[in-house]
Design a protein around this motif. Sequence first.
Motif, PDB file in Angstrom:
ATOM      1  N   ALA A 164       1.121  -1.123   0.017  1.00  0.00           N
ATOM      2  CA  ALA A 164      -0.450  -0.156  -0.065  1.00  0.00           C
ATOM      3  C   ALA A 164       1.014   0.785   0.174  1.00  0.00           C
ATOM      4  O   ALA A 164       0.717   2.147  -0.624  1.00  0.00           O
ATOM      5  N   ARG A 257      -6.836  -4.600  -3.692  1.00  0.00           N
ATOM      6  CA  ARG A 257      -7.515  -5.764  -4.306  1.00  0.00           C
ATOM      7  C   ARG A 257      -7.291  -5.981  -5.571  1.00  0.00           C
ATOM      8  O   ARG A 257      -7.248  -7.568  -4.681  1.00  0.00           O
ATOM      9  N   SER A 261      -5.813  -9.638  -5.254  1.00  0.00           N
ATOM     10  CA  SER A 261      -6.742 -10.753  -5.816  1.00  0.00           C
ATOM     11  C   SER A 261      -5.794 -12.059  -6.556  1.00  0.00           C
ATOM     12  O   SER A 261      -6.079 -13.040  -6.570  1.00  0.00           O
ATOM     13  N   PRO A 337      -9.452 -16.286   0.677  1.00  0.00           N
ATOM     14  CA  PRO A 337      -8.013 -15.404   0.949  1.00  0.00           C
ATOM     15  C   PRO A 337      -7.032 -15.906   2.000  1.00  0.00           C
ATOM     16  O   PRO A 337      -5.979 -16.796   2.049  1.00  0.00           O
TER      17      PRO A 337
HETATM   18  P1  TGC Z   1      -6.443  -4.213   3.644  1.00  0.00           P
HETATM   19  O1  TGC Z   1      -7.025  -3.405   3.375  1.00  0.00           O
HETATM   20  O2  TGC Z   1      -6.538  -5.913   3.959  1.00  0.00           O
HETATM   21  O3  TGC Z   1      -6.563  -4.985   2.057  1.00  0.00           O
HETATM   22  C1  TGC Z   1      -6.676  -3.829   0.368  1.00  0.00           C
HETATM   23  C2  TGC Z   1      -7.767  -4.940  -0.215  1.00  0.00           C
HETATM   24  O4  TGC Z   1      -8.078  -5.803  -0.489  1.00  0.00           O
HETATM   25  C3  TGC Z   1      -8.412  -6.705  -0.134  1.00  0.00           C
HETATM   26  N1  TGC Z   1      -7.646  -7.789  -0.084  1.00  0.00           N
HETATM   27  C4  TGC Z   1      -7.887  -9.101  -0.642  1.00  0.00           C
HETATM   28  N2  TGC Z   1      -8.488  -9.187  -1.661  1.00  0.00           N
HETATM   29  C5  TGC Z   1      -8.622 -10.581  -2.466  1.00  0.00           C
HETATM   30  N3  TGC Z   1      -7.186 -11.844  -2.010  1.00  0.00           N
HETATM   31  C6  TGC Z   1      -6.473 -10.686  -0.982  1.00  0.00           C
HETATM   32  N4  TGC Z   1      -5.297 -11.660  -0.371  1.00  0.00           N
HETATM   33  C7  TGC Z   1      -6.405  -9.885   0.210  1.00  0.00           C
HETATM   34  N5  TGC Z   1      -6.331  -9.003   0.369  1.00  0.00           N
HETATM   35  C8  TGC Z   1      -6.841  -8.266   1.080  1.00  0.00           C
HETATM   36  C9  TGC Z   1      -8.696  -6.705   0.978  1.00  0.00           C
HETATM   37  O5  TGC Z   1     -10.711  -7.223   1.318  1.00  0.00           O
HETATM   38  C10 TGC Z   1      -9.084  -4.793   0.984  1.00  0.00           C
HETATM   39  O6  TGC Z   1     -10.428  -4.672   0.142  1.00  0.00           O
HETATM   40  P2  TGC Z   1     -11.375  -3.244  -0.632  1.00  0.00           P
HETATM   41  O7  TGC Z   1     -12.514  -3.748  -1.229  1.00  0.00           O
HETATM   42  O8  TGC Z   1     -11.649  -3.989   1.376  1.00  0.00           O
HETATM   43  O9  TGC Z   1     -10.687  -2.072  -0.240  1.00  0.00           O
HETATM   44  O10 TGC Z   1      -4.362  -4.091   2.577  1.00  0.00           O
HETATM   45  P3  TGC Z   1      -3.602  -3.921   3.658  1.00  0.00           P
HETATM   46  O11 TGC Z   1      -2.655  -2.424   3.282  1.00  0.00           O
HETATM   47  O12 TGC Z   1      -3.677  -3.586   5.010  1.00  0.00           O
HETATM   48  O13 TGC Z   1      -2.428  -5.056   3.042  1.00  0.00           O
HETATM   49  C11 TGC Z   1      -2.446  -6.320   3.691  1.00  0.00           C
HETATM   50  C12 TGC Z   1      -1.808  -6.870   3.738  1.00  0.00           C
HETATM   51  C13 TGC Z   1      -0.538  -6.608   4.642  1.00  0.00           C
HETATM   52  C14 TGC Z   1      -1.971  -8.341   3.729  1.00  0.00           C
HETATM   53  C15 TGC Z   1      -1.339  -7.144   2.655  1.00  0.00           C
HETATM   54  O14 TGC Z   1      -0.550  -6.215   1.424  1.00  0.00           O
HETATM   55  C16 TGC Z   1      -0.003  -8.308   1.775  1.00  0.00           C
HETATM   56  O15 TGC Z   1      -0.587  -9.339   1.749  1.00  0.00           O
HETATM   57  N6  TGC Z   1       1.028  -8.155   2.013  1.00  0.00           N
HETATM   58  C17 TGC Z   1       2.073  -9.254   1.631  1.00  0.00           C
HETATM   59  C18 TGC Z   1       2.736  -8.728  -0.106  1.00  0.00           C
HETATM   60  C19 TGC Z   1       3.158  -9.329  -0.662  1.00  0.00           C
HETATM   61  O16 TGC Z   1       2.626 -10.615  -0.556  1.00  0.00           O
HETATM   62  N7  TGC Z   1       3.499  -9.433  -2.065  1.00  0.00           N
HETATM   63  C20 TGC Z   1       4.036 -10.779  -2.693  1.00  0.00           C
HETATM   64  C21 TGC Z   1       5.147  -9.842  -3.967  1.00  0.00           C
HETATM   65  S1  TGC Z   1       4.163 -10.510  -5.656  1.00  0.00           S
HETATM   66  C22 TGC Z   1       5.433 -12.196  -5.434  1.00  0.00           C
HETATM   67  O17 TGC Z   1       6.144 -12.524  -4.563  1.00  0.00           O
HETATM   68  C23 TGC Z   1       5.202 -12.936  -6.821  1.00  0.00           C
HETATM   69  S2  TGC Z   1       6.644 -14.160  -6.642  1.00  0.00           S
HETATM   70  C24 TGC Z   1       6.285 -14.876  -7.675  1.00  0.00           C
HETATM   71  C25 TGC Z   1       6.699 -15.952  -7.840  1.00  0.00           C
HETATM   72  O18 TGC Z   1       8.333 -16.186  -8.304  1.00  0.00           O
HETATM   73  O19 TGC Z   1       6.559 -17.626  -8.112  1.00  0.00           O
END
Ligand code: TGC
Length: 409
Positions: A164, A257, A261, A337
């Motif tokens: 974010a 989101r 997703s 999720p």
């Molecule tokens: P937050 O307020 O929780 O969520 C924002 C909006 O997104 C929705 N949401 C999701 N929707 C679908 N799937 C999910 N997993 C979702 N998680 C959240 C949520 O409902 C909300 O929707 P809306 O409509 O109310 O706006 O957001 P936050 O800023 O508080 O962040 C939450 C957090 C920390 C869990 C998130 O940012 C996170 O998952 N951080 C980890 C970052 C990450 O995983 N990065 C990966 C980068 S890509 C990668 O690593 C590729 S490696 C690939 C490879 O080589 O195999």
Amino acid sequence: MRTPTPVPDASPVSTTYDPAAFEAPDYYALDDLLTEEEKAIRQRVREFVTREVLPVIEAHAQAMTFPRDLVPEIARQGLLGPSIPTAYGGGGHNGIVYGLMMQEVERGDSGLRSFCSVMSSLVMYPIWRYGSEEQKRKWLPALARAEAIGCFALTEPHHGSNPAGMETRAVRDGGEIVINGHKRWSTNASEGDVCVVWARDDEGDVRGYLVELDRPGVSTPRIMDKWSLRAAITSEVIFDEVRIPATNQLPEAKGLRAPLSCLTQARYGIAWGVIGAAMACYDAALQHARNREQFGRPIGGFQLIQERLVEMVSEITKAQLLAWRLGKLKDAGTMRPQQVSLAKRNNCQMALDVARSARQVLGGNGVLGMYPVMRHMMNLESVITYEGTHEIHTLIVGQDLTGLNAFAG
Ligand code: TGC
Ligand code: FAD
């Protein structure tokens, strides 16, 4: 000073690992839960990995080269976009098939599974889910055939777990959009043709853009000093006044989101994939335990070695059950999720634990490239970190259980 003795090509060890003798652990007869078609596809991919990946992957990892020659066959095996509808060149398969495919590819190497995950879940999925019909027709069949290679750029140097905070900007200028920013850790980027980039627009909303990587102002330096996923390409992606037509914006993607997703899809594949890495490590440990003799008997006859093997099979079996059930939830359309987070978190830790334990069973031989274990272990150090670290998935499930957000403040 003595002249060093040249190192022999192969160390004189008493046992070797035979990947052709691979026995997939199925302690709870989980094959009974699979359809004949699912088992047939798994077998086909397993044979491809044994025949074409295993003989070359260690050398690629040591040399830090991506096995580009394998890409056409990876595409022919249907490993790019297995769940994308056939009308767009995908496989039209269910989630179980996608998971089994990732498991088999990761038995070969997590880097190759990364290639498939990024193409399928982080490039084809967002185009299919959020793209215009024109974007789908232009990119999806080409990506499925590997005529175009894609990457996904969410992470930035200062914003990993907290995307974010992203600083990359996409500013409208008439019929064009101008992108400035710095993305880091993008799998495939240095050899890619198109990047799914996430940036904030004029209103401050997170939006997705398709950026062809040969556009002026784009650079993709490869990150070279990795001890992990050495057979995969990982890169910076730098955008310096990069102009794209406004039609390159993914029209349906708005807010964090949308990229999150996509992560849900990729994390699902990883929850299955790492089971393959764990199976490979277990298999190497089992073969060695049966063949290696110390104190006049096979080391597999010692209780402490048996305990390690039992622990490995217990954990692999639990991970298989988690993945299969998650697949059923996915195919029923009810998967949340947070459930994906639980499986990604559990199964990555499980695979890393299995790899470390298998390394111990192999003794000194365990650090050699003639066994797959050390390579898997090093790879899994990335897999437990990317797509959300172990800690982030702990907090996602913790928030789900308690209703309390422990990320910040
Ligand atoms: P937050 O307020 O929780 O969520 C924002 C909006 O997104 C929705 N949401 C999701 N929707 C679908 N799937 C999910 N997993 C979702 N998680 C959240 C949520 O409902 C909300 O929707 P809306 O409509 O109310 O706006 O957001 P936050 O800023 O508080 O962040 C939450 C957090 C920390 C869990 C998130 O940012 C996170 O998952 N951080 C980890 C970052 C990450 O995983 N990065 C990966 C980068 S890509 C990668 O690593 C590729 S490696 C690939 C490879 O080589 O195999
Ligand atoms: P940080 O976010 O800086 O975290 C550092 C440590 O702090 C971690 O242990 C973390 O768990 C902990 N931490 C952070 N916040 C909290 C908190 N609130 N509470 C407790 N602990 C916390 N990204 C892409 O966009 N596309 C890709 O294709 C891609 N491929 C990758 C390939 C590789 C090989 C690697 C290593 C990474 C890749 N990534 C990719 C990036 C990956 O998603 C990030 O590395 C990951 O999300 C973690 O971000 P970070 O490295 O900045 O660590």
